[in-house]
Motif scaffolding. Sequence first.
Motif, PDB file in Angstrom:
ATOM      1  N   ARG A   1      -1.016   9.003   2.725  1.00 17.68           N
ATOM      2  CA  ARG A   1      -0.064   8.049   3.296  1.00 17.68           C
ATOM      3  C   ARG A   1       0.164   8.323   4.777  1.00 17.68           C
ATOM      4  O   ARG A   1       0.142   7.398   5.607  1.00 17.68           O
ATOM      5  CB  ARG A   1       1.256   8.109   2.538  1.00 17.68           C
ATOM      6  CG  ARG A   1       2.277   7.082   3.048  1.00 17.68           C
ATOM      7  CD  ARG A   1       3.541   7.008   2.209  1.00 17.68           C
ATOM      8  NE  ARG A   1       4.257   8.260   2.176  1.00 17.68           N
ATOM      9  CZ  ARG A   1       4.375   9.017   1.072  1.00 17.68           C
ATOM     10  NH1 ARG A   1       3.835   8.634  -0.073  1.00 17.68           N
ATOM     11  NH2 ARG A   1       5.054  10.150   1.113  1.00 17.68           N
TER      12      ARG A   1
ATOM     13  N   SER B   1      -8.366   4.444   1.235  1.00 21.22           N
ATOM     14  CA  SER B   1      -8.576   5.789   1.789  1.00 21.22           C
ATOM     15  C   SER B   1     -10.058   6.063   2.014  1.00 21.22           C
ATOM     16  O   SER B   1     -10.435   6.673   3.022  1.00 21.22           O
ATOM     17  CB  SER B   1      -7.961   6.849   0.872  1.00 21.22           C
ATOM     18  OG  SER B   1      -8.638   6.914  -0.361  1.00 21.22           O
TER      19      SER B   1
ATOM     20  N   THR C   1      -5.725   1.515  -3.705  1.00 22.37           N
ATOM     21  CA  THR C   1      -5.264   2.517  -2.739  1.00 22.37           C
ATOM     22  C   THR C   1      -6.372   3.525  -2.445  1.00 22.37           C
ATOM     23  O   THR C   1      -6.478   4.026  -1.326  1.00 22.37           O
ATOM     24  CB  THR C   1      -4.011   3.264  -3.239  1.00 22.37           C
ATOM     25  OG1 THR C   1      -4.341   4.076  -4.374  1.00 22.37           O
ATOM     26  CG2 THR C   1      -2.910   2.286  -3.620  1.00 22.37           C
TER      27      THR C   1
ATOM     28  N   LEU D   1       1.443   4.108  -2.935  1.00 26.69           N
ATOM     29  CA  LEU D   1       1.193   5.530  -2.700  1.00 26.69           C
ATOM     30  C   LEU D   1       2.424   6.363  -3.074  1.00 26.69           C
ATOM     31  O   LEU D   1       2.286   7.480  -3.579  1.00 26.69           O
ATOM     32  CB  LEU D   1       0.796   5.771  -1.240  1.00 26.69           C
ATOM     33  CG  LEU D   1      -0.615   5.306  -0.870  1.00 26.69           C
ATOM     34  CD1 LEU D   1      -0.829   5.346   0.636  1.00 26.69           C
ATOM     35  CD2 LEU D   1      -1.672   6.147  -1.585  1.00 26.69           C
TER      36      LEU D   1
ATOM     37  N   ARG E   1       2.238   6.547  -6.812  1.00 27.67           N
ATOM     38  CA  ARG E   1       1.184   7.490  -7.189  1.00 27.67           C
ATOM     39  C   ARG E   1       1.660   8.934  -7.010  1.00 27.67           C
ATOM     40  O   ARG E   1       1.394   9.797  -7.855  1.00 27.67           O
ATOM     41  CB  ARG E   1      -0.069   7.260  -6.340  1.00 27.67           C
ATOM     42  CG  ARG E   1      -0.965   6.128  -6.798  1.00 27.67           C
ATOM     43  CD  ARG E   1      -2.294   6.168  -6.066  1.00 27.67           C
ATOM     44  NE  ARG E   1      -3.018   7.401  -6.347  1.00 27.67           N
ATOM     45  CZ  ARG E   1      -4.119   7.788  -5.690  1.00 27.67           C
ATOM     46  NH1 ARG E   1      -4.599   7.025  -4.701  1.00 27.67           N
ATOM     47  NH2 ARG E   1      -4.734   8.901  -6.000  1.00 27.67           N
TER      48      ARG E   1
ATOM     49  N   LEU F   1       0.826  -1.205   0.000  1.00 23.19           N
ATOM     50  CA  LEU F   1       0.000   0.000   0.000  1.00 23.19           C
ATOM     51  C   LEU F   1       0.859   1.253   0.000  1.00 23.19           C
ATOM     52  O   LEU F   1       0.651   2.158  -0.811  1.00 23.19           O
ATOM     53  CB  LEU F   1      -0.935  -0.006   1.210  1.00 23.19           C
ATOM     54  CG  LEU F   1      -1.736   1.288   1.427  1.00 23.19           C
ATOM     55  CD1 LEU F   1      -2.672   1.535   0.252  1.00 23.19           C
ATOM     56  CD2 LEU F   1      -2.511   1.221   2.737  1.00 23.19           C
ATOM     57  N   TYR F   2       1.837   1.317   0.869  1.00 22.79           N
ATOM     58  CA  TYR F   2       2.668   2.511   0.965  1.00 22.79           C
ATOM     59  C   TYR F   2       3.611   2.636  -0.228  1.00 22.79           C
ATOM     60  O   TYR F   2       3.931   3.750  -0.663  1.00 22.79           O
ATOM     61  CB  TYR F   2       3.434   2.506   2.286  1.00 22.79           C
ATOM     62  CG  TYR F   2       2.501   2.512   3.475  1.00 22.79           C
ATOM     63  CD1 TYR F   2       1.617   3.565   3.677  1.00 22.79           C
ATOM     64  CD2 TYR F   2       2.470   1.448   4.372  1.00 22.79           C
ATOM     65  CE1 TYR F   2       0.737   3.581   4.745  1.00 22.79           C
ATOM     66  CE2 TYR F   2       1.594   1.454   5.448  1.00 22.79           C
ATOM     67  CZ  TYR F   2       0.723   2.515   5.636  1.00 22.79           C
ATOM     68  OH  TYR F   2      -0.156   2.524   6.680  1.00 22.79           O
TER      69      TYR F   2
END
Length: 254
Positions: A231, A186, A182, A102, A105, A98-99
Motif C-alpha cells: 500500500r 502490485s 490488488t 489492501l 487484506r 484499491l487501498y
Amino acid sequence: MKMQEPKRLEVTAELVAQRIETFIMDGVLKPGQVLPSERQLTQRLAVSRSALREGLQILRVRGLIETRHGKGSFVANLIDAAVSKPLEHLLQAQGRTLYDLLEVRELLESEAAQLAASRGTEADHIMIRRRFQELEDLQMQDAAPEQVARADHAFHAAICEASHNPVLVHMISLFNDLMLSTVRVSVQHLYPDHDSKRRLDRQHARLCNAVTQGQADLARRAAKEHIDGIRRQLQELEAKQLRLEHARQRLNGL
C-alpha cells in the motif's frame, strides 16, 4: 445376500453427506470442482454405492452439489453471482477501492497467517512451499504478468486455507476477483522496479518461512508488513506520478 435396512441406509447416507460437506467447508473440494468418481468416493468413505448415491442426493437437495448430464457432479458455487457481481462492480467503480481492499487484506491475511502458523499441518506446509516455489519459478522464467499475479495470489490463498478456519477462507474467497485485482496492480506497477520487487520477494520468503516454521506472531507481523508495504509503495508511486504530471503541465504552460 442380506439387504441393507432402509433406516440404516438413511443414517449412512446422512453421514456421507456430512463427510462431503466437511470436505467442502475445509476447501478440500472447491466450488466448481468435479467430485471424484463413485468408486473413489465409496472407497474413501468406506460406504456402499447405494449409501453414497443417497448421500449425494441429500447434497443436491441442499444445493451444495449439482449434477450435469454426461459430465458428473460438481461442487456448487456457494456464493450467488447475482449478489457478488453488482457489489464487485460498485467497489471497482470507486477510486479509493484499491487501498480499501489492501486494508481488508491486511486485516484478514495477517490473522490467517497467524492461524496458519499455529494450526497448519505438514501437508499445508508442503502446499505453501510449493506455491511459493511456483511463484519464484515463474519470475525466474520472466512469465507474463497475469501468470505471476495468479501465482502470487495462489501463494496467499494457500496460507489462508492453512488457517483451518472455513468461515475466514470463505470470507476471503467471496471477493476473490477483487483480491486478485490488488495483486495484479502490485505485479504491474511494483515488480518492474528492481528494488520494489526485491523487497516483495524478501517479504514473501519471510512470510513463507514464518508460517511453515510455526512462528505465529512473526507470521502475523510478516503478513501485515507485506500488505502495508504494498500500500505504501503504491501510494508513493502515485504521488510521484502526480508530481511528474504537475511538472509537465508547468513546463508546457498548462
